[in-house]
Write a protein that holds these residues in place. Structure first.
Motif, PDB file in Angstrom:
ATOM      1  N   PRO A 141       0.796  -1.238   0.000  1.00 45.53           N
ATOM      2  CA  PRO A 141       0.000   0.000   0.000  1.00 45.53           C
ATOM      3  C   PRO A 141       0.822   1.278   0.000  1.00 45.53           C
ATOM      4  O   PRO A 141       0.244   2.368  -0.017  1.00 45.53           O
ATOM      5  CB  PRO A 141      -0.798  -0.127   1.312  1.00 45.53           C
ATOM      6  N   TRP A 142       2.147   1.186  -0.008  1.00 41.76           N
ATOM      7  CA  TRP A 142       2.970   2.388   0.104  1.00 41.76           C
ATOM      8  C   TRP A 142       3.642   2.813  -1.187  1.00 41.76           C
ATOM      9  O   TRP A 142       4.310   3.847  -1.214  1.00 41.76           O
ATOM     10  CB  TRP A 142       4.048   2.186   1.168  1.00 41.76           C
ATOM     11  N   GLY A 143       3.530   2.013  -2.251  1.00 46.09           N
ATOM     12  CA  GLY A 143       4.186   2.442  -3.486  1.00 46.09           C
ATOM     13  C   GLY A 143       4.592   1.292  -4.375  1.00 46.09           C
ATOM     14  O   GLY A 143       3.784   0.421  -4.689  1.00 46.09           O
ATOM     15  N   ALA A 144       5.856   1.281  -4.799  1.00 46.48           N
ATOM     16  CA  ALA A 144       6.350   0.346  -5.804  1.00 46.48           C
ATOM     17  C   ALA A 144       6.103  -1.103  -5.410  1.00 46.48           C
ATOM     18  O   ALA A 144       6.392  -1.521  -4.285  1.00 46.48           O
ATOM     19  CB  ALA A 144       7.840   0.574  -6.033  1.00 46.48           C
ATOM     20  N   ALA A 145       5.581  -1.872  -6.373  1.00 47.57           N
ATOM     21  CA  ALA A 145       5.253  -3.271  -6.106  1.00 47.57           C
ATOM     22  C   ALA A 145       6.497  -4.122  -5.900  1.00 47.57           C
ATOM     23  O   ALA A 145       6.451  -5.156  -5.228  1.00 47.57           O
ATOM     24  CB  ALA A 145       4.427  -3.830  -7.260  1.00 47.57           C
ATOM     25  N   GLN A 146       7.635  -3.698  -6.467  1.00 47.05           N
ATOM     26  CA  GLN A 146       8.862  -4.485  -6.348  1.00 47.05           C
ATOM     27  C   GLN A 146       9.392  -4.535  -4.922  1.00 47.05           C
ATOM     28  O   GLN A 146      10.203  -5.400  -4.590  1.00 47.05           O
ATOM     29  CB  GLN A 146       9.960  -3.915  -7.255  1.00 47.05           C
ATOM     30  N   PHE A 147       8.920  -3.625  -4.096  1.00 46.24           N
ATOM     31  CA  PHE A 147       9.420  -3.588  -2.716  1.00 46.24           C
ATOM     32  C   PHE A 147       9.119  -4.888  -1.984  1.00 46.24           C
ATOM     33  O   PHE A 147       9.990  -5.460  -1.316  1.00 46.24           O
ATOM     34  CB  PHE A 147       8.790  -2.410  -1.963  1.00 46.24           C
ATOM     35  N   GLY A 148       7.891  -5.372  -2.103  1.00 47.79           N
ATOM     36  CA  GLY A 148       7.490  -6.577  -1.374  1.00 47.79           C
ATOM     37  C   GLY A 148       8.273  -7.802  -1.803  1.00 47.79           C
ATOM     38  O   GLY A 148       8.767  -8.570  -0.967  1.00 47.79           O
ATOM     39  N   SER A 149       8.405  -8.011  -3.098  1.00 42.27           N
ATOM     40  CA  SER A 149       9.125  -9.193  -3.582  1.00 42.27           C
ATOM     41  C   SER A 149      10.597  -9.146  -3.192  1.00 42.27           C
ATOM     42  O   SER A 149      11.177 -10.152  -2.776  1.00 42.27           O
ATOM     43  CB  SER A 149       8.973  -9.303  -5.099  1.00 42.27           C
ATOM     44  N   SER A 150      11.216  -7.958  -3.316  1.00 41.49           N
ATOM     45  CA  SER A 150      12.631  -7.830  -2.952  1.00 41.49           C
ATOM     46  C   SER A 150      12.829  -8.050  -1.461  1.00 41.49           C
ATOM     47  O   SER A 150      13.757  -8.756  -1.041  1.00 41.49           O
ATOM     48  CB  SER A 150      13.156  -6.440  -3.343  1.00 41.49           C
ATOM     49  N   PHE A 151      11.959  -7.472  -0.665  1.00 43.12           N
ATOM     50  CA  PHE A 151      12.110  -7.574   0.784  1.00 43.12           C
ATOM     51  C   PHE A 151      11.953  -9.011   1.261  1.00 43.12           C
ATOM     52  O   PHE A 151      12.795  -9.527   2.006  1.00 43.12           O
ATOM     53  CB  PHE A 151      11.074  -6.676   1.476  1.00 43.12           C
ATOM     54  N   PHE A 152      10.891  -9.675   0.857  1.00 41.36           N
ATOM     55  CA  PHE A 152      10.644 -11.035   1.326  1.00 41.36           C
ATOM     56  C   PHE A 152      11.703 -12.010   0.810  1.00 41.36           C
ATOM     57  O   PHE A 152      12.093 -12.943   1.526  1.00 41.36           O
ATOM     58  CB  PHE A 152       9.250 -11.493   0.895  1.00 41.36           C
ATOM     59  N   MET A 153      12.169 -11.817  -0.411  1.00 38.63           N
ATOM     60  CA  MET A 153      13.158 -12.741  -0.964  1.00 38.63           C
ATOM     61  C   MET A 153      14.501 -12.604  -0.243  1.00 38.63           C
ATOM     62  O   MET A 153      15.072 -13.607   0.217  1.00 38.63           O
ATOM     63  CB  MET A 153      13.360 -12.478  -2.460  1.00 38.63           C
ATOM     64  N   ILE A 154      15.002 -11.379  -0.102  1.00 38.21           N
ATOM     65  CA  ILE A 154      16.340 -11.187   0.448  1.00 38.21           C
ATOM     66  C   ILE A 154      16.364 -11.419   1.955  1.00 38.21           C
ATOM     67  O   ILE A 154      17.230 -12.144   2.467  1.00 38.21           O
ATOM     68  CB  ILE A 154      16.861  -9.786   0.089  1.00 38.21           C
ATOM     69  N   THR A 155      15.435 -10.826   2.694  1.00 39.01           N
ATOM     70  CA  THR A 155      15.429 -11.039   4.140  1.00 39.01           C
ATOM     71  C   THR A 155      15.053 -12.480   4.485  1.00 39.01           C
ATOM     72  O   THR A 155      15.540 -13.031   5.477  1.00 39.01           O
ATOM     73  CB  THR A 155      14.466 -10.073   4.832  1.00 39.01           C
ATOM     74  N   GLY A 156      14.208 -13.100   3.669  1.00 39.17           N
ATOM     75  CA  GLY A 156      13.864 -14.497   3.906  1.00 39.17           C
ATOM     76  C   GLY A 156      15.050 -15.415   3.668  1.00 39.17           C
ATOM     77  O   GLY A 156      15.284 -16.372   4.420  1.00 39.17           O
ATOM     78  N   PHE A 157      15.814 -15.131   2.626  1.00 36.50           N
ATOM     79  CA  PHE A 157      17.002 -15.938   2.334  1.00 36.50           C
ATOM     80  C   PHE A 157      18.029 -15.792   3.449  1.00 36.50           C
ATOM     81  O   PHE A 157      18.648 -16.771   3.884  1.00 36.50           O
ATOM     82  CB  PHE A 157      17.591 -15.497   0.994  1.00 36.50           C
ATOM     83  N   HIS A 158      18.185 -14.571   3.947  1.00 37.16           N
ATOM     84  CA  HIS A 158      19.117 -14.351   5.062  1.00 37.16           C
ATOM     85  C   HIS A 158      18.594 -15.000   6.338  1.00 37.16           C
ATOM     86  O   HIS A 158      19.370 -15.619   7.091  1.00 37.16           O
ATOM     87  CB  HIS A 158      19.327 -12.849   5.277  1.00 37.16           C
ATOM     88  N   GLY A 159      17.311 -14.880   6.598  1.00 35.48           N
ATOM     89  CA  GLY A 159      16.740 -15.506   7.781  1.00 35.48           C
ATOM     90  C   GLY A 159      16.890 -17.014   7.774  1.00 35.48           C
ATOM     91  O   GLY A 159      17.083 -17.645   8.818  1.00 35.48           O
TER      92      GLY A 159
END
Length: 240
Positions: free
Chosen positions: A158-176
């Protein structure tokens, strides 16, 4: 100017210049990795390959962010917590970073006591490192839950660019996932240290040479790498 090297029969032969000379030096050196265990060498190779993976992820994130025409979400708003009637920006992320960096310190002390073959302190510090790592993963799960309930998805937010969600979940999830795996192996190695498996040379998984605590050092290499990667993720996602 071409240098000469001494051969095994006492004669000299030309040594190539530039990169070929460097390659010749390394290929002829039998001491560089002679005393390195297979476990430590393989861990370094794994970390090098993992560096390329995380590097590709972060480069893709930068490309997506700089190329999008849609407003990118403000981290101070997205990652704020509502405390005492007001939004406190990045407070959870600051605590997560402090916890993970602290775990790097306890892991370094565990490796130090491992060199001294102090079983009790080594095992306790490794378990403390695992607790801090599990705390980090728990806070990350809370962060994910908060964002999902607020409408963040891999395909939009809801805050803007759609790429934010995919990038965030992929990278932080991979690190987690890396942190979670590290916590599991920390507990396993700490248990073996506590039982004295490395002092007696007890056979089994994750063993080493009798009297050597090299598996503790190998775990330290992995854990410090995970902490270092988080520093880059923190800078790219939460400060940029």
């Amino acid at each position: 100017m071409t240098e000469t090297t001494l051969t095994h029969i006492g004669q000299t032969e030309p040594r190539p210049d530039g990169w070929q000379g460097i390659a010749a030096d390394w290929s002829s050196d039998q001491r560089a990795f002679k005393d390195v265990s297979w476990g430590k060498a393989m861990m370094w190779i794994f970390l090098l390959s993992d560096t390329f993976v995380f590097g590709c992820f972060l480069l893709s994130y930068m490309t997506a962010r700089m190329s999008t025409q849609v407003l990118w979400p403000n981290p101070s708003e997205v990652f704020a917590l509502h405390i005492g009637g007001s939004n406190v920006p990045l407070i959870l992320i600051a605590i997560m970073t402090f916890v993970l960096i602290s775990s790097s310190g306890t892991m370094a002390m565990a490796v130090n006591f491992g060199y001294r073959r102090d079983r009790r302190k080594t095992a306790i510090l490794m378990l403390l490192t695992a607790v801090l790592g599990a705390t980090f993963v728990g806070m990350q799960a809370f962060e994910w839950t908060k964002l999902i309930t607020e409408g963040v998805r891999p395909w939009g937010n809801p805050w803007g660019a759609a790429q934010f969600g995919s990038s965030f979940f992929m990278i932080t999830g991979f690190h987690g996932t890396h942190v979670t795996i590290g916590v599991i192996f920390l507990v396993i190695v700490a248990r073996k240290v506590w039982r004295g498996d490395y002092d007696t040379g007890r056979p089994g998984f994750f063993t080493s040479r009798k009297g050597h605590y090299e598996n503790v050092e190998i775990m330290g290499l992995y854990w410090h790498f995970v902490d270092l990667v988080w520093v880059f993720i923190f800078a790219f996602f939460y400060l940029w």
